[in-house]
Design a protein around this motif. Structure first.
Motif, PDB file in Angstrom:
ATOM      1  N   GLU A 123       0.820  -1.208   0.000  1.00  0.00           N
ATOM      2  CA  GLU A 123       0.000   0.000   0.000  1.00  0.00           C
ATOM      3  C   GLU A 123       0.854   1.257   0.000  1.00  0.00           C
ATOM      4  OE1 GLU A 123      -3.355   2.391   2.637  1.00  0.00           O
ATOM      5  OE2 GLU A 123      -2.299   0.690   3.497  1.00  0.00           O
ATOM      6  N   ASP A 127       0.310   1.938  -3.765  1.00  0.00           N
ATOM      7  CA  ASP A 127      -1.018   2.563  -3.709  1.00  0.00           C
ATOM      8  C   ASP A 127      -0.964   4.027  -3.286  1.00  0.00           C
ATOM      9  OD1 ASP A 127      -1.588  -0.085  -4.077  1.00  0.00           O
ATOM     10  OD2 ASP A 127      -3.144  -0.198  -2.541  1.00  0.00           O
ATOM     11  N   PRO A 163       0.767  -5.313  -6.556  1.00  0.00           N
ATOM     12  CA  PRO A 163      -0.702  -5.310  -6.621  1.00  0.00           C
ATOM     13  C   PRO A 163      -1.209  -5.942  -7.918  1.00  0.00           C
ATOM     14  CG  PRO A 163       0.058  -3.215  -5.778  1.00  0.00           C
ATOM     15  CD  PRO A 163       1.287  -3.970  -6.199  1.00  0.00           C
ATOM     16  N   VAL A 384      -0.612   4.168  -9.724  1.00  0.00           N
ATOM     17  CA  VAL A 384      -1.651   4.219  -8.687  1.00  0.00           C
ATOM     18  C   VAL A 384      -3.042   4.108  -9.296  1.00  0.00           C
ATOM     19  CG1 VAL A 384      -2.710   5.646  -6.883  1.00  0.00           C
ATOM     20  CG2 VAL A 384      -0.214   5.507  -7.065  1.00  0.00           C
ATOM     21  N   ASN A 387      -4.635   0.603  -9.593  1.00  0.00           N
ATOM     22  CA  ASN A 387      -4.987  -0.202  -8.426  1.00  0.00           C
ATOM     23  C   ASN A 387      -6.347   0.203  -7.869  1.00  0.00           C
ATOM     24  OD1 ASN A 387      -2.426  -1.370  -8.667  1.00  0.00           O
ATOM     25  ND2 ASN A 387      -1.506   0.119  -7.275  1.00  0.00           N
ATOM     26  N   ARG A 389      -7.984  -0.782  -5.334  1.00  0.00           N
ATOM     27  CA  ARG A 389      -8.053  -0.612  -3.887  1.00  0.00           C
ATOM     28  C   ARG A 389      -7.518   0.750  -3.454  1.00  0.00           C
ATOM     29  NH1 ARG A 389      -3.091  -4.743  -2.257  1.00  0.00           N
ATOM     30  NH2 ARG A 389      -1.402  -3.283  -2.708  1.00  0.00           N
ATOM     31  N   ALA A 390      -6.760   1.422  -4.342  1.00  0.00           N
ATOM     32  CA  ALA A 390      -6.206   2.735  -4.012  1.00  0.00           C
ATOM     33  C   ALA A 390      -7.193   3.862  -4.283  1.00  0.00           C
ATOM     34  CB  ALA A 390      -4.924   2.972  -4.807  1.00  0.00           C
TER      35      ALA A 390
END
Length: 450
Positions: A123, A127, A163, A384, A387, A389-390
């Motif tokens: 992360e 991220d 990721p 970034v 991703n 989840r970011a």
């Protein structure tokens, strides 16, 4: 088919055509946990040279870098402090190769990094870091934190700790020649389509040309008018130029994912294509990380000086408007603010060229409060945006950019990076914002003098 009908690279198949996993698949390969950790640490250590070691020893823990990072500023969470993002990297250095490494190991003063820590670390370096370099610029000790994050990504890739979406996008680039599915056949079709739709002469696969023109996947798939804009500009200048299906993709997800082998493969395609057509100039598109990958790393990858010049399109525009070989009208009679792409401006130094262009176009420039080298990142670079989840964190970072733009009260927003543009488009849709980022190249082509 108009440009407006194209998707935002966000389909039922997922962003960039990479399906979002139902659960997190952020481990590549089947190696045991202990082997993953050992592999990561071994490659961290391998990347330590004199410069990286000096950086490791130089930090005075002042915390100034934290205030330079949009992810920290928007969350206040100390884990997003830039220098903390390289902590496992730093632990590997101090335990294995630092001047007191033997004592660190004997006295267990620096414990071994665990797999859980490396998984959590994803992360921080994938991220919540765009490698924008704002922390590097502000560090009083001159530590290039962004470059250290890039080195750390190498070790994470070797250990299969990238990721999922970023790894899959990079792997697709290696396998198909383009991370977003803009294969040579797709590219050739789009060039033909843009030539027909815009009534512009296209030059494809010439055996010899002075300029090799490259594009980014985002432009080919999302902003294909960039193909026509490049052609119109160079035809206007009367230059000898070509697109080539053996070297057109400037986007380099090998760089972003930490895979040095894939990074080299993508770069060598462009280098070999430029050499094959005896190009004197390799012209890079509106893409920040394409600029970093080729302008500043290309010669290292090639192993000797490149036999041609490399220029970002904004540099090219500024240079040739200044010398009169690009003739433009002062048709941009409005207030304009310019977003400096991090990799082009802060990391690359191409800062004043876009402003030369805007002045020539007759724009009234409203600078953002923090501009040029200190401009805030849009939050989507460095992979970034890939991703999922970011996304919540990225949207928080983007709010800084929104405030910057709104404070200028400018009527028009321009930039010279397609990755920034797609981040702006996504932020515009998410926040129902009324600002759209436009292309600097497009503004020039729309105002070419007869």
């Amino acid at each position: 088919m108009s440009e407006g009908t194209l998707p935002l690279l966000e389909t039922e198949g997922g962003r960039f055509g990479i399906k979002k996993p139902q659960q997190r698949y952020d481990l590549q390969g089947d190696m045991p946990d202990a082997e993953r950790v050992e592999t990561a640490m071994r490659h961290f250590v391998r990347d330590f040279g004199a410069v990286a070691a000096t950086y490791m020893e130089s930090c005075i823990h002042c915390g100034i870098c934290a205030e330079a990072c949009p992810f920290y500023v928007q969350t206040g969470d100390p884990k997003y402090s830039p220098i903390w993002k390289i902590e496992p990297f730093k632990q590997a250095y101090k335990r294995e190769v630092g001047p007191f490494a033997i004592f660190m190991r004997a006295l267990n003063l620096k414990r071994k990094v665990t797999l859980k820590e490396l998984e959590d670390w994803q992360e921080l370096i994938f991220d919540s870091c765009t490698t924008c370099g704002r922390c590097t610029l502000i560090c009083p000790m001159g530590i290039d934190i962004a470059s250290l994050v890039g080195l750390a990504r190498h070790g994470m890739h070797k250990a299969g700790l990238v990721p999922h979406e970023l790894w899959a996008t990079a792997e697709r680039g290696e396998r198909e020649g383009s991370p977003l599915g803009a294969t040579p056949d797709v590219f050739a079709d789009r060039v033909e389509w843009m030539g027909d739709e815009n009534d512009v002469e296209m030059h494809m696969n010439l055996d010899q040309a002075d300029v090799l023109v490259t594009l980014s996947s985002i432009e080919i798939q999302k902003y294909p008018q960039a193909i026509a804009h490049m052609a119109k500009l160079l035809n206007h200048m009367g230059m000898s130029w070509t697109f080539r299906t053996d070297g057109y993709e400037a986007t380099n997800f090998g760089l972003l994912s930490g895979n040095a082998d894939w990074q080299k493969d993508m770069s060598m395609k462009l280098i070999n294509a430029a050499i094959a057509c005896k190009a004197q100039l390799l012209l890079l598109p509106e893409c920040g990380h394409a600029y970093s990958a080729m302008r500043w790393s290309g010669a290292n990858i090639y192993g000797k000086p490149l036999p041609f010049k490399v220029r970002h399109i904004s540099e090219f525009l500024g240079e040739h408007i200044a010398d009169g070989s690009i003739r433009v009208k002062q048709g941009l009679n409005t207030t304009v603010t310019y977003h400096d792409p991090c990799q082009v401006a802060r990391r690359g130094g191409a800062i004043e060229a876009p402003r030369v262009v805007l002045q020539a176009l007759g724009a009234e420039i409203h600078e953002m409060k923090e501009n040029r080298g200190m401009n805030w990142c849009c939050g989507g670079g460095g992979g970034v945006y890939s991703n999922h989840r970011a996304d919540p964190l990225r949207y928080k970072a983007f709010q800084i950019k929104m405030r910057q733009v709104e404070e200028t009260e400018a009527d028009m927003l321009l930039t010279s990076c397609s990755n920034c543009r797609i981040t702006f488009d996504d932020g515009q849709a998410h926040f129902h914002w009324d600002k759209t980022a436009h292309s600097l190249l497009e503004a020039v082509v729309d105002n070419l003098a007869d």
